[in-house]
Design an enzyme around this catalytic site. Sequence first.
Site, mmCIF file in Angstrom:
data_model
loop_
_atom_site.group_PDB
_atom_site.id
_atom_site.type_symbol
_atom_site.label_atom_id
_atom_site.label_comp_id
_atom_site.label_asym_id
_atom_site.label_seq_id
_atom_site.Cartn_x
_atom_site.Cartn_y
_atom_site.Cartn_z
ATOM 1 N N HIS A 86 2.490 -11.558 14.249
ATOM 2 C CA HIS A 86 3.538 -12.088 15.133
ATOM 3 C C HIS A 86 3.287 -13.542 15.525
ATOM 4 O O HIS A 86 4.157 -14.189 16.125
ATOM 5 C CB HIS A 86 3.613 -11.224 16.395
ATOM 6 C CG HIS A 86 4.955 -11.206 17.020
ATOM 7 N ND1 HIS A 86 6.004 -12.013 16.613
ATOM 8 C CD2 HIS A 86 5.451 -10.476 18.062
ATOM 9 C CE1 HIS A 86 7.073 -11.785 17.360
ATOM 10 N NE2 HIS A 86 6.757 -10.857 18.253
ATOM 11 N N THR A 144 0.853 -1.188 0.000
ATOM 12 C CA THR A 144 0.000 0.000 0.000
ATOM 13 C C THR A 144 0.888 1.236 0.000
ATOM 14 O O THR A 144 1.902 1.274 0.698
ATOM 15 C CB THR A 144 -0.952 0.010 1.219
ATOM 16 O OG1 THR A 144 -1.749 1.196 1.178
ATOM 17 C CG2 THR A 144 -0.195 -0.037 2.522
#
Length: 430
Positions: free
Chosen positions: A401, A349
């Site tokens: 994560h 993006t």
Amino acid sequence: MSAEIRVPTLGESLVDATIANWLKKEGESVRQGETLAELETDKINVEVNADQDGVLQKIVKQTGDTVSVGEVIGILGEQAAAAVKPSSNGTSTAEAPRPKSGTMTERTPSQPLTASVESQRPPSPLARRIAAEYNVDISQVKGSSPHGRVTREDVINYMEQNTGEMKAIKVPQEPQPQAAPAAPRLQAPAPQPVADASGREERVRMSRRRQTIAQRLVNVQQTAAMLTTFNEVDMSAIMEVRARRKDAFKERHNVSLGFMSFFTKAVVGALKAFPRLNAEIQGNEMVIKHYYDIGIAVGADEGLVVPVVRDADRKSFAEIEREIADLARRARANTLSLGDLQGGTFTITNGGIFGSMLSTPILNGPQVGILGMHKIEQRPIALNGEVVIRPMMYVALSYDHRIVDGSEAVRFLVKIKELIEDPEALLLEG
């Protein structure tokens, strides 16, 4: 004989839609192939076309209603067989019913052959909007459908033959008048805001796409262990390459050489080095993907969409630039197909085009990584013991994560930095 107007098949994984707009009113005559209503799904807009000539007898589902595939939304009745009108001698005569499509009609010698159903078939709404966007005189476009109706494919073909534009566009097929499945359609007009009595507030219904975007962003933040790491990139080398090559590149490939192809190649090289960022979580398993379908976030009126550049590792710089330009253009015109939006493995993006200096991109689930680009700024940096001014860009990597360790994410972003700052390495590894 009456016919039910049903919600057509919307595409893979889509089972319902919202009625965005009825283009016909109850009691209004319609012709086979004309658009009756627009449906808004999570990803694209779809038009519902008439399967036969007739009259819209009843609207069963109203604008704003949520409907499922196959559900009846209206009733289409037969056209009146004949209409009575006074003749010149004062008697009443029956006006002959209009012949069905495809039949031969008598004509006088002075009547031109083209004065047939062709002149009664207006261009499709999609064709009109695309023609208006690209300043095409739609009266010059010849319709290829059985009834002479101008479709968006006709507009695209006309532009390719006469202006040389849009050669890379792969527009999904628009349904012919006999076909029931609906085609992707440009977005419906935005709902009108409703102001309160004092005029200090207004309420605007969120579009189906905007509601879906909101829900997915919340879901990602609730289900993923999302973290973001940052770095900065010296854009000097890339800008120097572009300055030297852009004119020859444009002349040879008929497309501009931008930054997105460099970053797409850099992402592919980094994903090859750190494959867990090209994965997703399914239950208790990691699905690591050995193909590189890179999503490119594009801002449109109805919200952010992420069309996908397939097999980016196998494409040249020119092919990537051409495909990104095509996808962005169709995203803003709302003519993307479902296939254009599905199955990406990683997303890029670019907030820099809007002036963003630094931001934290949100994951595009179920992907586990997204790269954020930002505005290039001339900044002082320390280089070889001296302070120099260089064009610098902050980059951000948000990651899940749960399967991507912090050190892995940091090294992934460093790898992108190295590839962008050394275009020769980019050509070898991207």
